[in-house]
Design an enzyme around this catalytic site. Structure first.
Site, PDB file in Angstrom:
ATOM      1  N   HIS A 372       0.832  -1.202   0.000  1.00  0.00           N
ATOM      2  CA  HIS A 372       0.000   0.000   0.000  1.00  0.00           C
ATOM      3  C   HIS A 372       0.867   1.253   0.000  1.00  0.00           C
ATOM      4  CE1 HIS A 372      -4.192  -1.445   0.588  1.00  0.00           C
ATOM      5  NE2 HIS A 372      -3.539  -2.555   0.882  1.00  0.00           N
ATOM      6  N   SER A 389      -6.204   3.364  -5.903  1.00  0.00           N
ATOM      7  CA  SER A 389      -5.635   4.185  -4.836  1.00  0.00           C
ATOM      8  C   SER A 389      -5.757   5.664  -5.157  1.00  0.00           C
ATOM      9  CB  SER A 389      -4.172   3.808  -4.602  1.00  0.00           C
ATOM     10  OG  SER A 389      -4.060   2.547  -3.989  1.00  0.00           O
ATOM     11  N   GLU A 392      -9.332   6.709  -4.590  1.00  0.00           N
ATOM     12  CA  GLU A 392      -9.666   6.729  -3.164  1.00  0.00           C
ATOM     13  C   GLU A 392      -9.048   7.942  -2.467  1.00  0.00           C
ATOM     14  OE1 GLU A 392      -9.847   1.858  -3.218  1.00  0.00           O
ATOM     15  OE2 GLU A 392      -8.099   2.894  -2.379  1.00  0.00           O
ATOM     16  N   PHE A 424       0.977   3.738   6.650  1.00  0.00           N
ATOM     17  CA  PHE A 424      -0.297   3.954   7.329  1.00  0.00           C
ATOM     18  C   PHE A 424      -1.426   3.625   6.344  1.00  0.00           C
ATOM     19  CE2 PHE A 424      -3.908   6.760   8.392  1.00  0.00           C
ATOM     20  CZ  PHE A 424      -4.150   6.328   9.688  1.00  0.00           C
ATOM     21  N   ALA A 427      -9.065   3.007   5.207  1.00  0.00           N
ATOM     22  CA  ALA A 427     -10.077   3.091   4.152  1.00  0.00           C
ATOM     23  C   ALA A 427     -10.617   4.515   4.144  1.00  0.00           C
ATOM     24  CB  ALA A 427     -11.193   2.083   4.405  1.00  0.00           C
TER      25      ALA A 427
END
Length: 475
Positions: A372, A389, A392, A424, A427
């Site tokens: 991530h 990503s 988001e 870190f 959602a």
């Protein structure tokens, strides 16, 4: 589980059932079935190997191989001679309709009863060629009987049946019903509403039947032994389903009747009381099964949508392989473990993916976390995020930070990585930058074990949101 598709649907409509939009805004659809089997049951006279032993006044009866069972035959004759006409008068006097499940050979022996059914406007659906058990029949033998049943039914009634119910069915019955192009099958008991079922011949509308609100329980152990029990059970079923309808989730109540059972005077009185109880409510639709089928087809036509369990592996992975960031092994393992109808919703597929993720090794799960990107980090600034990503982070405004905000995120990212050794992860859908910063500050106080578990849970949330978006796009 295995990678062979599980053939049962254990999901159904799930938590929220659809509003069936019954005609007139009815809170409940009530459907009466009158089984006409008399003259189509197992009997030496009909070329069978033994006498009938099912659903009669002789509870626990056994077949008599090679012999006529005169008492059994006489009990069935009562249904044709007296019970049918009692039911016919009861329904027609109240102007209430019904569906007949008619055994073709029984209908052929009952021209006056068939004429009365048609005079009343009842639907006559097919109940097979003979009222026998098909569990041990070969596919071709059952197909031959089904084709003959449809042909005979058409000749006797003047119209091809549109609905089918074998009752004592086999693993082939539903597929054969679809093969014959019938409008619906009732060889299921799985729901309080109609639903579509995929078959090799295409989608088939299923209108569930019932074995509980059914007078057959007068002829089975631990069943009804008095009319008041039958009435009470029907009333409770009616009241419960109507209350659900008034609360916004209307359903269907099926009631099964047999001429030789409920047609007996002491039981018929209970049915009469229930018919009158139904008539007291003006928010109830009393319908034939074919009326329900036509209503469902108009209002809820078959729409397959995206069915992950039906996709070939390469196609599945091309769609869902990226929902766990840069970690296609999760989707691969979920697919290889076996996807079934229950996984054809966002919740179901998410559960399968989560299972694969949670069963992975500690190092594998850590690799997913490490895949991530930082929030508002160097990949974001360079435009190198995955499409998911990027979307988001943009939804939370992280692509529009002021210099001071960007500096704050950079500082927190560095502190977090130094403390936990991972990026870190949160959602961000539905959150703004202030909520994200508050979560950053709070989670920096966790110990590493707690934070790894928290990060894994956030990864699952992100994957669930991505699956929901993919499923919605595929509808």
């Amino acid at each position: 589980m295995t990678n062979a598709r599980y053939p049962r649907d254990m999901r159904g409509y799930g938590r929220t059932t659809p509003d069936p939009r019954w005609p007139g805004g009815a809170s409940l659809c009530v459907q009466f079935v009158i089984n006409y089997e008399e003259g189509g049951e197992n009997a030496i006279l009909h070329g069978d190997k033994a006498s009938e032993a099912f659903l009669s006044e002789i509870v626990g009866a056994q077949p008599w191989p090679g012999q006529r069972h005169m008492n059994m035959e006489s009990i069935y004759e009562y249904g044709a001679r007296a019970g049918f006409w009692r039911l016919w008068r009861m329904f027609t006097e109240r102007e209430m309709t019904a569906t007949v499940y008619g055994v073709a050979t029984a209908l052929e022996r009952a021209p006056e009863q068939v004429a009365a059914m048609q005079e009343a406007g009842w639907e006559i659906a097919s109940h097979g060629l003979k009222w026998i058990d098909y569990r041990d029949h070969a596919l071709e033998d059952e197909r031959e009987d089904m084709e003959e049943a449809i042909a005979l039914h058409t000749a006797v009634t003047g119209a091809r049946p549109r609905g089918w119910y074998t009752g004592r069915s086999s693993v082939h019955t539903i597929e054969l019903t679809a093969e014959q192009g019938l409008d619906y099958s009732s060889d299921v008991y799985a729901d309080d509403l109609p639903y579509w079922q995929d078959t090799r011949s295409g989608p088939l509308l299923m209108i569930p039947y019932t074995l509980d609100s059914n007078d057959m329980r007068f002829a089975t152990p631990q069943g009804f032994n008095a009319g008041d029990q039958f009435f009470s059970y029907l009333k409770d079923s009616f009241d419960t389903l109507r209350a659900e309808g008034l609360a916004g989730a209307p359903k269907m109540l099926s009631i099964g009747l047999h001429c030789r059972l409920i047609g007996r005077p002491g039981r018929a009185a209970a049915l009469a009381r229930f018919l009158d109880y139904v008539r007291q409510h003006d928010d109830v639709w009393v319908a034939r099964r074919i009326d329900i089928a036509d209503h469902w087809r108009r209002n809820f036509p078959y729409r397959p949508g995206l069915r992950p369990s039906r996709l070939e592996r390469p196609v599945f992975l091309s769609i869902f392989g990226g929902v766990f960031e840069h970690s296609p092994f999760v989707a691969e393992r979920a697919y290889d473990r076996g996807l079934h109808d229950v996984h054809d919703t966002a919740a179901g597929l998410s559960a399968a993916m989560n299972t694969a993720f949670r069963r992975a090794s500690d190092d594998e799960r850590l690799s997913v976390l490490m895949a991530h990107p930082d929030l508002a980090g160097r990949l974001a600034l360079a435009g190198d995020l995955t499409a998911d990503s990027a979307s988001e982070q943009a939804s939370a405004g992280l692509d529009r930070l002021s210099p001071d905000e960007l500096a704050r995120f950079t500082e927190l990212n560095e502190r977090y990585r130094a403390r936990f050794g991972i990026p870190f992860i949160i959602a961000v859908r539905g959150k703004d930058r202030h909520a994200i910063l508050a979560a950053f500050e709070k989670r920096l106080g966790h110990d590493r074990e707690t934070e790894i578990a928290t990060a894994c849970a956030e990864v699952e949330k992100i994957a669930r949101l991505r699956i929901e978006a993919l499923m919605s796009a595929g509808q």
